[in-house]
Design an enzyme around this catalytic site. Structure first.
Site, PDB file in Angstrom:
ATOM      1  CG  HIS A  63      12.260  15.218   5.515  1.00 13.42           C
ATOM      2  ND1 HIS A  63      11.147  15.065   6.297  1.00 13.42           N
ATOM      3  CD2 HIS A  63      12.237  16.503   5.096  1.00 13.42           C
ATOM      4  CE1 HIS A  63      10.503  16.214   6.371  1.00 13.42           C
ATOM      5  NE2 HIS A  63      11.140  17.107   5.657  1.00 13.42           N
TER       6      HIS A  63
ATOM      7  CG  HIS B 102      12.278  14.791  11.301  1.00 19.15           C
ATOM      8  ND1 HIS B 102      12.108  15.968  10.641  1.00 19.15           N
ATOM      9  CD2 HIS B 102      11.743  13.851  10.488  1.00 19.15           C
ATOM     10  CE1 HIS B 102      11.492  15.760   9.493  1.00 19.15           C
ATOM     11  NE2 HIS B 102      11.267  14.471   9.379  1.00 19.15           N
ATOM     12  CG  HIS B 103      11.692  10.405   9.417  1.00 21.74           C
ATOM     13  ND1 HIS B 103      10.347  10.243   9.206  1.00 21.74           N
ATOM     14  CD2 HIS B 103      12.062  11.483   8.687  1.00 21.74           C
ATOM     15  CE1 HIS B 103       9.914  11.178   8.371  1.00 21.74           C
ATOM     16  NE2 HIS B 103      10.934  11.948   8.045  1.00 21.74           N
TER      17      HIS B 103
ATOM     18  CD1 TRP C 231       6.157   3.705   4.387  1.00 24.39           C
ATOM     19  CD2 TRP C 231       7.371   4.598   2.739  1.00 24.39           C
ATOM     20  NE1 TRP C 231       6.480   4.982   4.752  1.00 24.39           N
ATOM     21  CE2 TRP C 231       7.237   5.566   3.765  1.00 24.39           C
ATOM     22  CE3 TRP C 231       8.096   4.951   1.600  1.00 24.39           C
ATOM     23  CZ2 TRP C 231       7.801   6.839   3.682  1.00 24.39           C
ATOM     24  CZ3 TRP C 231       8.653   6.218   1.534  1.00 24.39           C
ATOM     25  CH2 TRP C 231       8.504   7.154   2.564  1.00 24.39           C
TER      26      TRP C 231
ATOM     27  CE1 TYR D 118       7.823  19.997   3.356  1.00 22.15           C
ATOM     28  CE2 TYR D 118       9.530  18.544   4.165  1.00 22.15           C
ATOM     29  CZ  TYR D 118       8.511  19.446   4.403  1.00 22.15           C
ATOM     30  OH  TYR D 118       8.174  19.779   5.679  1.00 22.15           O
TER      31      TYR D 118
ATOM     32  NE  ARG E 246       4.038   3.702  10.939  1.00 18.56           N
ATOM     33  CZ  ARG E 246       4.899   4.354  10.145  1.00 18.56           C
ATOM     34  NH1 ARG E 246       5.932   5.006  10.662  1.00 18.56           N
ATOM     35  NH2 ARG E 246       4.746   4.361   8.846  1.00 18.56           N
TER      36      ARG E 246
ATOM     37  CB  SER F 194      10.678   6.193 -14.398  1.00 23.84           C
ATOM     38  OG  SER F 194       9.550   6.991 -14.535  1.00 23.84           O
ATOM     39  CB  SER F 195      11.735   9.610 -10.435  1.00 15.99           C
ATOM     40  OG  SER F 195      10.591   8.982 -10.001  1.00 15.99           O
TER      41      SER F 195
ATOM     42  CB  SER G  35      -0.073  28.991  -5.485  1.00 16.96           C
ATOM     43  OG  SER G  35       0.455  28.453  -4.311  1.00 16.96           O
TER      44      SER G  35
ATOM     45  CG  ASP H 189       5.934  18.063 -26.625  1.00 13.44           C
ATOM     46  OD1 ASP H 189       6.211  17.612 -25.499  1.00 13.44           O
ATOM     47  OD2 ASP H 189       5.218  17.457 -27.448  1.00 13.44           O
TER      48      ASP H 189
ATOM     49  CB  THR I  15       5.314  25.008   6.499  1.00 21.80           C
ATOM     50  OG1 THR I  15       6.518  24.288   6.234  1.00 21.80           O
ATOM     51  CG2 THR I  15       4.131  24.191   6.035  1.00 21.80           C
TER      52      THR I  15
ATOM     53  CE  LYS J 269       3.987  27.286  -0.606  1.00 19.51           C
ATOM     54  NZ  LYS J 269       4.693  28.117  -1.583  1.00 19.51           N
TER      55      LYS J 269
ATOM     56  CG  HIS K 210      -1.535   1.347   1.519  1.00 12.34           C
ATOM     57  ND1 HIS K 210      -2.524   1.910   0.739  1.00 12.34           N
ATOM     58  CD2 HIS K 210      -1.278   2.248   2.495  1.00 12.34           C
ATOM     59  CE1 HIS K 210      -2.842   3.099   1.237  1.00 12.34           C
ATOM     60  NE2 HIS K 210      -2.093   3.339   2.305  1.00 12.34           N
TER      61      HIS K 210
ATOM     62  CD  GLU L  69       9.430  10.355  -2.587  1.00 14.09           C
ATOM     63  OE1 GLU L  69      10.368  10.729  -3.319  1.00 14.09           O
ATOM     64  OE2 GLU L  69       8.321  10.001  -3.021  1.00 14.09           O
TER      65      GLU L  69
END
Ligand code: HEM
Ligand SMILES: [Cu+2]
Lengths: 375, 527
Positions: free
Chosen positions: B255, B304-305, B143, B259, B452, B171-172, B270, B107, B330, B333, B78, B257
């Site tokens: 991290h 922080h993880h 994950w 963002y 979790r 690909s990315s 926006s 293009d 943040t 914004k 998932h 990622e």
């Protein structure tokens, strides 16, 4: 009529939601029973209220616009799109709030890291899927396994009050003493968490992490493993019993005596029947999680023991696998985990259970010799 | 010579090729954008059905539907499918469709690579999903695939998982290179950097993040590959390796990622909020700087993880302060969006509903993020449902609502038809209610002590888990409505004018609806 309806409702509710009678709709963190957990709780509440206050202001302005500045209300759009003063203010004010938050957070963190001057030292080792507690000052230790019967988990039996949060041997600690925990792991990463203590520390193979707690009140405190550690991650709870110092001292001397007795048992002459009987118990607590209670395993990860080449092969090979594990698989080295008696018992049991009628046995003394050879 | 000139003129005058080759061989940014979006929605439904399995098992205490092994495969797949299959490709799809039209380019800069970077994705996910049918099952280690659970103790299919991650990463990276090349080289004359639409800005920064961190992800899975198959011990303590090293490398990718998954949504919102407020965006320049600041800070907060792994106190403090600092840009914004709405002339068509919900609910996710940033408190929150609540609040009403808002906003431009507004609003309200019902109670569960990634739980967690499952089923079922709305909109509906939204700004609205197959063959002039 009304009574009947109510009863029917209660019955229906009871059938559909049997668990809800136990449920308590807890919303918030509990303050816990250590100084640290209290500090954490007050940090948590402070930052929560700060967020609520900011939220009220920001969402307040937003909802005001949503209600008052709608096109359908005929509101005409103004055209402003910057304001240096406002923009600087709403950068600086949050920054100041954060600095204010950081001060107590830093103090608490420094306190949490101070593991010096402990009164009791306990080594905690995570295993798939159980905890081992070793009282390093007093030279004894034991494993702590889930005590909830499998039938409750598979819904064949009603669930008990402490479903999934109960163990066979809880960790016993004295109240009012600084207890240092040395946390490590034997296989994958686990994490030892007791919410009421404000203690959570990862158990990592190759590392010994330190943390500490000083429990204020006697009682039973429950927690769980909080790092995904494989199949039974959800089934390795933690139970800590905090007792007054005299009770703790008495318990420690009992444990030391029992450990001594265990060592003597190794020297005793065992019969096959005695070993098999003891081995069955060891098997069910230690081996059955993977190899299944009936020895059928769940291949390919966990091989069956019924008629397996190891359990029905050379005795030496069997001892080697149980003692040293199999590198690169979930099969652990139980030589370090079990006593000589238990090793001898479980090996003898596996060779003679479920139709593996090998008819041979291994004695605790033989295991002891094997152990000496290994060193 | 003349033959060359002939084919050249031909290309410009006939439309797309017919049949399957149109899609297989296309180099047209609109076709490729469509394929990305369709692929992403397919993955969203697949990942979503796995979430339904998870929530069904957690509906009540006890093991009812699946066994723990399979449960772990479901949570892992998932997460991987939603992150790499649903959210990221959706943003690449939007980039393909919108960036050339927003900057007045004909293009993308590298059309053939564009085709390739799309077609790699179905290959990668075919491999990933096929692991479900392999001996030993699919990846089951979350994950975040922490070693040594994923290396020494991983299922045999882990090697396929690694291969799939490599392909997705390629690909990315190609997609990101393409975005950067397009934005830097193909802007219409007069469009300076500080005149670029915000969606273009946020994507430019996202693309740099991608190029910086996808190779790190490739590195970490390659080390796993070596550990598993070639006898190295990068992450194996018994061979002199270090399991914590894995986490440092993973989160150095991980991290930024998160963002990557939110910045393009910031950009899209926006556009949408000013359009329906009929008022220019407040603080354009500060929006750009805020995104830049967030992107830079995102490289120095990874640990922080890992507050509970036992890093030294100096490190702990550094990462705590840096993480708290992210709340400042943040916040800027959020304040800007609210100031844009303030004293506007608001109307609430579906894109605006999703955008407003985005601001509110993302802010709630930001608040819980701030709480998690406080290291001492994180010891209580970490790896509980509180974290699950946090990242679903930033990802579902953040990334996913941002994507829905964009889809409704630009559907008229893509299809030439207006979508059904009543159905759109129904989709919004059901999603909004379902999502909050599913994820808000998870805060309570986490604070009450529920870890979790567990398939079964103690009885005191039963109440909110049931509520959460009901919310999740509502949210899940509602997404089929979106499929219906989009199909209906493609097949017909009220003709869309070139600019269906009164307050919308930007070059894309100067084109007819639907946008012709080739647009801006001669660049427009931007004053
Ligand atoms: C104000 C901004 C934010 C702050 C301060 C923040 C802080 C944090 C912290 C400290 C954690 C670790 C919690 C733990 O595991 O104990 C975390 C987890 C997470 N955050 Fe955020 N966050 C923010 C915004 C975001 C955004 C924008 C996203 C994505 C769109 C995001 C996605 C995640 C994810 C996916 C995780 C969990 C990863 C995992 O363990 O599986 N966060 N966040
Ligand atoms: Cu993060």
């Amino acid at each position: 009529m009304r009574v009947h309806a109510k009863r029917a409702g209660a019955l229906l509710g009871g059938l559909m939601f049997p668990a809800w009678s136990q449920a308590d709709w807890t919303l918030n963190m509990r303050p816990g029973v250590t100084g640290i957990s209290n500090d954490i709780f007050s940090l948590h509440m402070t930052i929560l209220w700060i967020c609520v206050a900011i939220g009220v202001v920001v969402f307040g302005v937003m909802f005001w616009s949503i209600f008052a500045h709608r096109k359908s209300q005929g509101h005409k759009a103004s055209n402003f799109h910057e304001n240096t003063v406002v923009e600087i203010l709403w950068t600086i004010i949050p920054f100041v709030i954060l600095v204010i938050m950081a001060i107590p957070a830093t103090a608490t963190l420094i306190n949490m890291y101070d593991t010096t001057e402990s009164d009791v030292n306990i080594r905690i080792t995570g295993y798939q899927w159980k905890w081992q507690y070793q009282y390093v000052d007093d030279n004894f230790g034991y494993f702590s396994n889930l005590a909830t019967p499998p039938d409750q988990i598979s819904n064949r039996e009603d669930k008990g009050e402490h479903y999934l949060l109960e163990v066979d041997n809880p960790l016993i600690v004295p109240v009012g003493k600084k207890i240092r925990f040395l946390v490590t792991s034997n296989d994958v990463i686990h994490s030892w968490w007791v919410p009421e203590f404000g203690v959570k520390k990862d158990a990592i193979p190759g590392y010994i992490n330190e943390t500490w707690a000083k429990v204020d009140e006697p009682g039973i405190y429950r927690g769980q493993c909080t790092e995904l550690c494989g199949k039974n991650h959800g089934f390795m709870p933690i139970v800590v019993k905090a007792v007054p110092q005299p009770e703790y001292a008495a318990w420690v001397s009992d444990q030391k005596a029992a450990a001594e007795k265990e060592r003597e048992l190794t020297q005793k002459d065992w019969t096959m029947e005695e070993l098999v009987a003891r081995g069955e118990k060891v098997y069910q607590t230690t081996c059955a999680a993977c190899h299944q209670p009936d020895g059928s395993g769940s291949p390919p990860a966990f091989p069956a023991l019924i008629g397996s080449p190891v359990a029905t092969g050379e005795l030496a090979g069997h001892i080697d696998v149980v003692f040293n594990g199999r590198a690169g698989t979930a099969m652990q080295a139980f030589g370090k985990q079990l006593s000589e008696v238990d090793l001898a018992a479980v090996i003898t049991y596996e060779r003679n259970a479920w139709g593996n009628n090998m008819g041979d046995m291994v004695t605790p003394k033989q295991i002891l010799d094997y152990k000496k050879q290994q060193q | 010579m003349s033959a060359v000139a002939d084919t050249h003129t031909q290309e410009h005058h006939h439309g797309p090729a017919r049949g399957f080759t149109r899609w297989l061989l296309t180099t047209n940014h609109k076709d490729i954008g469509t394929m990305y979006l369709v692929f992403s929605f397919t993955m969203f439904l697949l990942g979503g059905s796995m979430a339904m399995v998870i929530r069904a098992e957690l509906f009540q205490p006890g093991l009812q539907i699946v066994q723990p092994e399979f449960f772990n495969q479901m949570t892992t797949m998932h997460g991987l499918i939603m992150v790499f299959g649903a959210v990221m490709p959706a943003f690449v799809g939007l980039a393909n469709w919108m960036i050339p039209m927003m900057i007045g380019a004909p293009d993308m800069a590298l059309p053939r690579m564009n085709n390739w970077s799309f077609w790699l994705l179905p290959c990668a996910f075919l491999i990933l999903v096929s692991t479900l049918f392999m001996k030993g099952g699919a990846p089951n280690f979350g994950w975040t695939f922490y070693a040594p659970l994923s290396t020494t103790y991983g299922p045999p299919s882990t090697t396929f998982f690694i291969f799939a991650i490599h392909i997705m990463g390629i690909s990315s990276i190609m997609g990101a290179i393409n975005v950067i090349a397009t934005i830097l080289n193909l802007r219409a004359p007069g469009m300076t950097l500080m005149k670029m639409p915000l969606f273009v800005w946020t994507w430019l920064i996202t693309a740099f993040l991608l190029i910086a961190v996808m190779p790190v992800l490739a590195g970490v899975v390659t080390m796993m590959l070596m550990d598993i198959n070639f006898g190295t011990s990068f992450f194996d303590a018994s061979g002199g390796g270090d399991p914590v090293l894995f986490q440092h490398v993973f989160w150095f990718f991980g991290h930024p990622e998160v963002y990557i998954m939110i910045l393009p949504a910031f950009g899209a919102v926006s556009h949408i909020i000013p359009a329906f407020s009929r008022k220019p965006l407040f603080g354009y320049a500060s929006m750009v700087y805020a995104v830049g600041a967030i992107a830079l800070l995102s490289f120095v907060v990874w640990a922080h993880h890992m507050f509970t792994v036992g890093i030294p106190i100096a490190g702990q403090l550094f990462f705590m302060y840096a993480t708290m600092l992210i709340a400042v840009p943040t916040g800027v914004k959020v304040f800007n969006w609210v100031a844009t709405m303030f004293r506007g002339s608001l109307s609430f068509e579906t894109p605006m509903l999703f955008a407003v919900a985005f601001v509110i609910l993302f802010t709630i996710g930001g608040f819980s993020g701030l709480m998690l940033a406080i290291a001492p408190s994180d010891f209580q929150y970490h790896d509980t449902y509180f974290v699950v609540a946090h990242f679903h609040y930033v990802l579902v009403p953040g990334a996913i609502f941002g994507i829905f808002a964009s889809a409704y906003f630009w559907l008229p431009k893509w299809t030439g038809h207006m979508y059904d507004e009543t159905l759109g609003k129904t989709h919004f309200w059901l999603s909004f209610i379902g999502m909050n019902l599913a994820f808000f109670p998870m805060h309570f569960l986490g604070l009450a002590g529920m870890p979790r990634r567990i398939p079964d739980y103690a009885l005191q967690f039963a109440d909110f888990n049931m509520v959460s499952s009901i919310g999740a089923f509502t949210f899940g079922a509602t997404q089929l409505l979106f499929l219906f709305i989009v199909i209906k909109c493609i097949r017909g509906g009220k003709e869309a004018p070139a600019k269906p939204w009164e307050g919308a700004e930007g070059l894309e609205w100067t084109l007819p609806s639907p946008a012709p197959y080739h647009t801006f063959e001669t660049p427009p002039e931007v004053k």
